[in-house]
Design a protein around this motif. Sequence first.
Motif, PDB file in Angstrom:
ATOM      1  N   ALA A  92       0.835  -1.212   0.000  1.00 61.70           N
ATOM      2  CA  ALA A  92       0.000   0.000   0.000  1.00 61.70           C
ATOM      3  C   ALA A  92       0.864   1.254   0.000  1.00 61.70           C
ATOM      4  N   LYS A  95       2.276   1.617  -3.603  1.00 64.03           N
ATOM      5  CA  LYS A  95       1.262   2.053  -4.565  1.00 64.03           C
ATOM      6  C   LYS A  95       0.877   3.510  -4.349  1.00 64.03           C
ATOM      7  N   SER A  96       0.882   3.971  -3.101  1.00 62.17           N
ATOM      8  CA  SER A  96       0.496   5.350  -2.798  1.00 62.17           C
ATOM      9  C   SER A  96       1.680   6.324  -2.878  1.00 62.17           C
ATOM     10  N   GLN A 126      -1.761  13.040   2.374  1.00 61.45           N
ATOM     11  CA  GLN A 126      -2.681  12.486   1.375  1.00 61.45           C
ATOM     12  C   GLN A 126      -2.263  11.076   0.970  1.00 61.45           C
ATOM     13  N   ARG A 127      -0.983  10.870   0.783  1.00 60.22           N
ATOM     14  CA  ARG A 127      -0.521   9.549   0.355  1.00 60.22           C
ATOM     15  C   ARG A 127      -0.662   8.511   1.463  1.00 60.22           C
ATOM     16  N   ILE A 130      -4.270   7.503   1.256  1.00 56.74           N
ATOM     17  CA  ILE A 130      -4.485   6.568   0.145  1.00 56.74           C
ATOM     18  C   ILE A 130      -3.944   5.187   0.519  1.00 56.74           C
ATOM     19  N   ALA A 131      -2.774   5.138   1.147  1.00 59.94           N
ATOM     20  CA  ALA A 131      -2.219   3.849   1.590  1.00 59.94           C
ATOM     21  C   ALA A 131      -3.183   3.161   2.562  1.00 59.94           C
ATOM     22  N   LEU A 134      -5.950   1.602   0.544  1.00 60.88           N
ATOM     23  CA  LEU A 134      -5.475   0.419  -0.168  1.00 60.88           C
ATOM     24  C   LEU A 134      -5.227  -0.743   0.785  1.00 60.88           C
ATOM     25  N   LEU A 143     -12.398   8.823  -3.762  1.00 65.76           N
ATOM     26  CA  LEU A 143     -11.236   9.701  -3.601  1.00 65.76           C
ATOM     27  C   LEU A 143     -11.615  11.140  -3.902  1.00 65.76           C
ATOM     28  N   THR A 147      -5.173  14.347  -4.706  1.00 63.29           N
ATOM     29  CA  THR A 147      -3.880  14.735  -5.279  1.00 63.29           C
ATOM     30  C   THR A 147      -3.664  16.241  -5.259  1.00 63.29           C
ATOM     31  N   LEU A 158       0.984   8.584  -9.247  1.00 66.01           N
ATOM     32  CA  LEU A 158      -0.014   8.053  -8.328  1.00 66.01           C
ATOM     33  C   LEU A 158      -1.278   7.633  -9.074  1.00 66.01           C
ATOM     34  N   LEU A 162      -2.985   3.917  -9.299  1.00 61.78           N
ATOM     35  CA  LEU A 162      -4.379   3.651  -8.944  1.00 61.78           C
ATOM     36  C   LEU A 162      -5.144   3.037 -10.118  1.00 61.78           C
TER      37      LEU A 162
END
Length: 184
Positions: A92, A95-96, A126-127, A130-131, A134, A143, A147, A158, A162
Amino acid sequence: LKGEKIGIIGGTGSGKSTLLNLLSGFIVPTLGEILLDDKHVISSPKESNLRSWYKLISYVPQKIYLKDGTIWENITLSDDRNKIDEERMIWAAEKSLIIDYINQSEEGFDSLVGENGIKISGGQSQRIGIARALYKKSSILLLDEVTSALDLDTEKLLIRNLMNLEDDKTIIFIAHRLSTLSKC
């Protein structure tokens, strides 16, 4: 449909975030209903299947809530390192795109983020959000402007990550830049 990548764009105040709040179940419709496979998910405060819905979704808002703890605690929402899926957490983070920051930090995943992420940047917050989404293995990602605090190059990477997630993962993006949604 399952696996679609849907982009929503519109001016300030046009209802984009309200739509995600409806889809997430944070607010219920005053009229109408939200259906999934012809089944009521959200229709009124009295009739809803929100518990089962919450298991399917991850909602990443514009402002990420981070607790005063470590990066791994904020990604996994756990306080017991022995009970987390370490491999999933690393995946995760990769990916983020937060993994580079983690690897460069002296404490790695044990780095503290501070109350509401005060020790890290908005883009890093933010990342991590997102992690977290995920890591949860949700079927549907909502979402909302995730970004907005990223530079264009990081945003492109990113979004590519996704878009290349499992084919059965549905993602609904809200963004102000049309380029963010070009693959939707």
